[in-house]
Design an enzyme around this catalytic site. Sequence first.
Site, short mmCIF file in Angstrom:
data_model
loop_
_atom_site.label_atom_id
_atom_site.label_comp_id
_atom_site.label_asym_id
_atom_site.label_seq_id
_atom_site.Cartn_x
_atom_site.Cartn_y
_atom_site.Cartn_z
CD GLU A 117 -2.67 1.28 0.20
OE1 GLU A 117 -3.38 0.35 -0.19
OE2 GLU A 117 -2.62 2.38 -0.39
CE LYS A 171 6.34 0.33 9.65
NZ LYS A 171 6.49 -0.57 8.53
CB CYS A 221 5.87 4.59 6.30
SG CYS A 221 4.25 3.84 6.43
N GLY A 223 9.21 12.10 9.50
CA GLY A 223 8.77 11.26 10.62
C GLY A 223 7.67 10.34 10.13
CE LYS A 275 4.98 0.75 1.98
NZ LYS A 275 4.01 1.79 1.82
CG ASN A 287 7.73 3.88 2.16
OD1 ASN A 287 7.08 4.60 1.40
ND2 ASN A 287 7.17 3.21 3.13
CG LEU A 329 13.06 17.17 -4.56
CD1 LEU A 329 13.44 17.77 -5.90
CD2 LEU A 329 14.20 16.28 -4.05
C1 UDX Z 1 4.75 7.72 3.42
C2 UDX Z 1 4.76 7.47 1.91
O1 UDX Z 1 4.69 8.71 1.22
C3 UDX Z 1 3.61 6.56 1.51
O2 UDX Z 1 3.69 6.26 0.12
C4 UDX Z 1 3.69 5.26 2.32
O3 UDX Z 1 2.60 4.41 2.02
C5 UDX Z 1 3.72 5.56 3.81
O4 UDX Z 1 4.79 6.48 4.11
P1 UDX Z 1 3.35 9.25 5.12
O5 UDX Z 1 4.40 8.86 6.11
O6 UDX Z 1 1.94 9.10 5.50
O7 UDX Z 1 3.55 8.43 3.75
O8 UDX Z 1 3.54 10.81 4.73
P2 UDX Z 1 4.49 11.61 3.71
O9 UDX Z 1 3.67 12.65 3.08
O10 UDX Z 1 5.23 10.70 2.82
O11 UDX Z 1 5.51 12.34 4.70
C6 UDX Z 1 6.46 11.63 5.47
C7 UDX Z 1 7.38 12.59 6.18
O12 UDX Z 1 8.25 13.23 5.25
C8 UDX Z 1 6.67 13.73 6.93
O13 UDX Z 1 7.30 13.93 8.18
C9 UDX Z 1 6.89 14.95 6.05
O14 UDX Z 1 6.91 16.15 6.77
C10 UDX Z 1 8.26 14.63 5.47
N1 UDX Z 1 8.50 15.31 4.17
C11 UDX Z 1 7.77 14.97 3.08
C12 UDX Z 1 9.52 16.26 4.10
O15 UDX Z 1 10.20 16.57 5.09
N2 UDX Z 1 9.77 16.83 2.88
C13 UDX Z 1 9.06 16.52 1.76
O16 UDX Z 1 9.36 17.08 0.69
C14 UDX Z 1 8.02 15.57 1.86
#
Ligand code: UDX
Length: 433
Positions: free
Chosen positions: A151, A263, A260, A257, A204, A208, A250
């Site tokens: 997913e 970890k 996903c 954090g 997956k 990530n 970017l």
């Molecule tokens: C992530 C993946 O994007 C998703 O495909 C997977 O299924 C689960 O993990 P999620 O953790 O829900 O999703 O949120 P995401 O929008 O990816 O952000 C993750 C972290 O990265 C956040 O802390 C966000 O603030 C940070 N981030 C994201 C950045 O610091 N810079 C960015 O450009 C994008």
Amino acid sequence: MTITFIGHGYVGLVTAAVFADLGNTVYCVGRNPEKINNLKKGLTPFFEPGLEELVKKNLEQKRLIFTLDYQEAIPEADVVFICVGTPSLPSGEADLSAVFKASEEIAKNLKGYTVVACKSTVPVGTNRRVAKILEKGKKKDVKFDIASCPEFLKEGTALHDTQNPDRIVAGADSVKALDVLEELHKPINSIFLRTTIETAEMIKYGANTLLAAKISFANSMSFLCDIVGADIEQVMEGIGLDNRIGKQFLAAGVGYGGSCFPKDVKALVAMTKRYKTPGMLFEAVEEVNQIAHEHFFQKVKKYFHNDLKGKKITLWGLAFKPDTDDMRDAPSLPIIKSLLNEGAKVVAYDPKAVENAKKSLGEKYAIEYTPDAYSACAGTDALLIVTEWNEFKQADLEKVKKQLKKPVIFDGRNIYEAKKVKELGFEYYGTGK
Ligand code: UDX
């Protein structure tokens, strides 16, 4: 079709609600009686925009059934999705105990031909172990196939991501299983990628970790930008305009954090150790992420001449990203701990994550919470932006200025334009600016 989801976390509950809404009969199995009782009333265990409404609608239509009972939810199912958590063990490896426990329960209750597909993020080889558990625990003449169906939804936009995915990945040995999964996903307009189990499992972790690597790359560049006078936002825009690179993920900030990235990067590193392949690139992604929030904290500390004792600091944003109440591995946690360890007091505001923040910080790291953003600034020495909630982007900064003891902003998410904020009379420190 009749589908069963084991687990009602972000993946299980969101996907269950979406498939119920497409007209399927969907069971969702949990272990916690209180949570299942709440779900039966349409109350979700976490905040996700639009989810509660969708759950309520499908409960009313009797297409979504929450239960504690595998016996009720497995025998009728055409497809069973395993969506339980795989948190990090102290070694960094994924804890697979919930996956295997669920597999044992599924095995006992399989009836006709069933596809058992794993949506939990699991290291290569796990699905084959699931198959062995199913084979051992099932009744003799029952037939099943296993599949890996990772997913990719993001918290905060989970419904939209599930209804409009960039791709659906399904790995299985059996063509029949892939056909069933493709049929189930037909109403969702997307690319359906058929592959092997091992490849799906690797996709997956790879996706990530590459997304996390983009963020760590941007953060590494921003450390330099802070010193050499370049603007990280324009630098990454200029880089991302190259189609081969792409503009997303970017944004430099205080680090990634959530449930996903931290970890899964650790688990991929652990896999490289297990199979003795070079994992230094993945290790660096994680290391840079730790440095990102520390770098932000050091900037604040340096501003106060390395003496934070008695200073009162406002934090806007606690959740690991906007539109969620999730505090798992949120960058706000190490930032708060560092501030408190140096003798500062912290006043925080977050629109959704306060209750979870209290649980994550515990009594040792008690901080003050306010019901709105402005009162968090009353008489404090600086404002730190840690999560880019929409309501902060056009906040009344004149009002903020009047509240703060000293008008200084440390913008960990670059939500403001330096020039404008400075014109309002603030000292402004962006990230990589
Ligand atoms: C992530 C993946 O994007 C998703 O495909 C997977 O299924 C689960 O993990 P999620 O953790 O829900 O999703 O949120 P995401 O929008 O990816 O952000 C993750 C972290 O990265 C956040 O802390 C966000 O603030 C940070 N981030 C994201 C950045 O610091 N810079 C960015 O450009 C994008």
